[in-house]
Write a protein that holds these residues in place. Structure first.
Motif, PDB file in Angstrom:
ATOM      1  N   LYS A 203       0.892  -1.092  -0.472  1.00 47.95           N
ATOM      2  CA  LYS A 203       0.234  -0.110  -0.223  1.00 47.95           C
ATOM      3  C   LYS A 203       1.143   1.270  -0.099  1.00 47.95           C
ATOM      4  O   LYS A 203       2.191   1.322   0.160  1.00 47.95           O
ATOM      5  CB  LYS A 203      -1.134   0.007   0.798  1.00 47.95           C
ATOM      6  CG  LYS A 203      -0.245   0.453   2.769  1.00 47.95           C
ATOM      7  CD  LYS A 203      -1.609  -0.115   3.824  1.00 47.95           C
ATOM      8  CE  LYS A 203      -0.033   0.322   5.067  1.00 47.95           C
ATOM      9  NZ  LYS A 203      -1.346   0.941   6.451  1.00 47.95           N
ATOM     10  N   VAL A 205       0.161   5.765   0.935  1.00 41.94           N
ATOM     11  CA  VAL A 205      -0.590   6.057   2.170  1.00 41.94           C
ATOM     12  C   VAL A 205      -0.200   7.705   1.692  1.00 41.94           C
ATOM     13  O   VAL A 205       1.059   8.341   1.838  1.00 41.94           O
ATOM     14  CB  VAL A 205      -0.898   5.975   3.377  1.00 41.94           C
ATOM     15  CG1 VAL A 205      -1.707   6.978   4.603  1.00 41.94           C
ATOM     16  CG2 VAL A 205      -0.715   4.799   3.887  1.00 41.94           C
ATOM     17  N   THR A 215      -5.662   6.133   0.761  1.00 43.25           N
ATOM     18  CA  THR A 215      -4.757   5.247   0.643  1.00 43.25           C
ATOM     19  C   THR A 215      -5.008   4.346  -0.702  1.00 43.25           C
ATOM     20  O   THR A 215      -5.767   3.843  -0.615  1.00 43.25           O
ATOM     21  CB  THR A 215      -5.138   3.909   2.209  1.00 43.25           C
ATOM     22  OG1 THR A 215      -5.162   4.681   3.000  1.00 43.25           O
ATOM     23  CG2 THR A 215      -4.222   2.632   2.268  1.00 43.25           C
TER      24      THR A 215
END
Length: 291
Positions: A203, A205, A215
């Motif tokens: 991921k 952010v 996100t």
């Protein structure tokens, strides 16, 4: 007998702390993370992962930093070392556990505090010289240290140096490659244990500088002119206020990627985490209406 054991343990532990560097007795570095302090010690050392530890996510930013050398004593994850007892206890003593001198030997087993239910120092009988203990988790970290895991190579609209408009779609993405998104694979060996680790960003952010975060579980979609005013299909944002509301006159955008690293080897498997961060500044203006 107990006092003699404690004296042996204290002497052995002091010797271990003095000798417990990742160098051989002649000052040369061992191969593949192994060290031979003298002719009787069996030990395996690893780089100290520093602030990230072996199981704690890293807070580092940018590219990999050189790992620090492991300090004295048994390495975390490889808690016990073994040394041939010299002199050997006399025949018939409890350490021989019913065996005769010449039938195996007595060894001093030294463990890091909290690593074992045994005392820090203990005399044990063994038929053959005990092998060095190698924790695959530590070897996995050595494999990770070989990788170059970079922070996101930020792509964003408006481009840094350009100017966007309040309410218009903002696209965010990163260049996709082994060092910026993965997969990135490396192997390491210590003793008889070889571990292969594969890292991939799970991921990113995005802190947009206006108090909001986004996100994204993909690398994002690079913007193209033909997209016009369509929002990003997977990683986008819209500003509701101009960046002139900020003291700097710009929005400071940070992208923090989480690298999830799966490893396997030594009969075990597991997962480690690394974090990297990069940033850019963007300018967002209000729409000028002409009457």
């Amino acid at each position: 007998m107990l006092n003699r054991h404690l004296a042996v343990a204290a002497t052995s532990l002091a010797s271990l702390l003095l000798a417990g560097t990742a160098q051989a007795a002649d000052g040369s570095k061992g191969d593949a993370g192994r060290c031979t302090v003298d002719a009787t010690w069996f030990c395996v050392t690893a780089h100290d992962p520093g602030e990230r530890g072996t199981t704690t996510p890293s807070k580092r930013t940018g590219t990999n930093k050189p790992a620090k050398q492991a300090k004295g004593g048994p390495v975390s994850g490889m808690p016990c070392t073994v040394k041939l007892a010299d002199p050997q206890p006399p025949a018939g003593s409890v350490e021989w556990d019913g065996h005769e001198p010449g039938d195996g030997a007595i060894y001093e087993r030294i463990c890091a505090p909290g690593a074992s239910d045994d005392a820090i120092g203990k005399l044990v009988w063994a038929a053959d010289p005990p092998a060095a203990q190698v924790d695959p988790v530590v070897v996995a970290q050595l494999a990770v240290d070989k990788m170059l895991l970079r922070a996101p190579a930020i792509g964003i609209t408006p481009k840094p140096g350009g100017k966007g408009v309040v309410g218009m779609p903002v696209y965010m993405w990163t260049a996709k490659g082994p060092e910026t998104y993965g997969p990135n694979t490396a192997s390491a060996t210590a003793g008889a244990v070889t571990v292969t680790a594969t890292a991939k960003v799970s991921k990113i952010v995005w802190a947009m500088g206006d108090g909001t975060t986004v996100t994204c579980t993909t690398a994002g979609t690079p913007y193209r002119e033909e997209y016009g005013k369509k929002p990003s299909p997977d990683c986008g944002h819209r500003y509701t206020l101009p960046s002139s509301t900020q003291e700097s006159g710009k929005y400071h955008v940070t992208a923090t990627s989480t690298w999830t690293i799966n490893w396997e080897g030594g009969g075990q498997s597991g997962q480690l985490t690394e974090v990297r961060e990069s940033a850019v500044d963007v300018t967002i203006a209000e729409v000028q209406v002409l009457n």
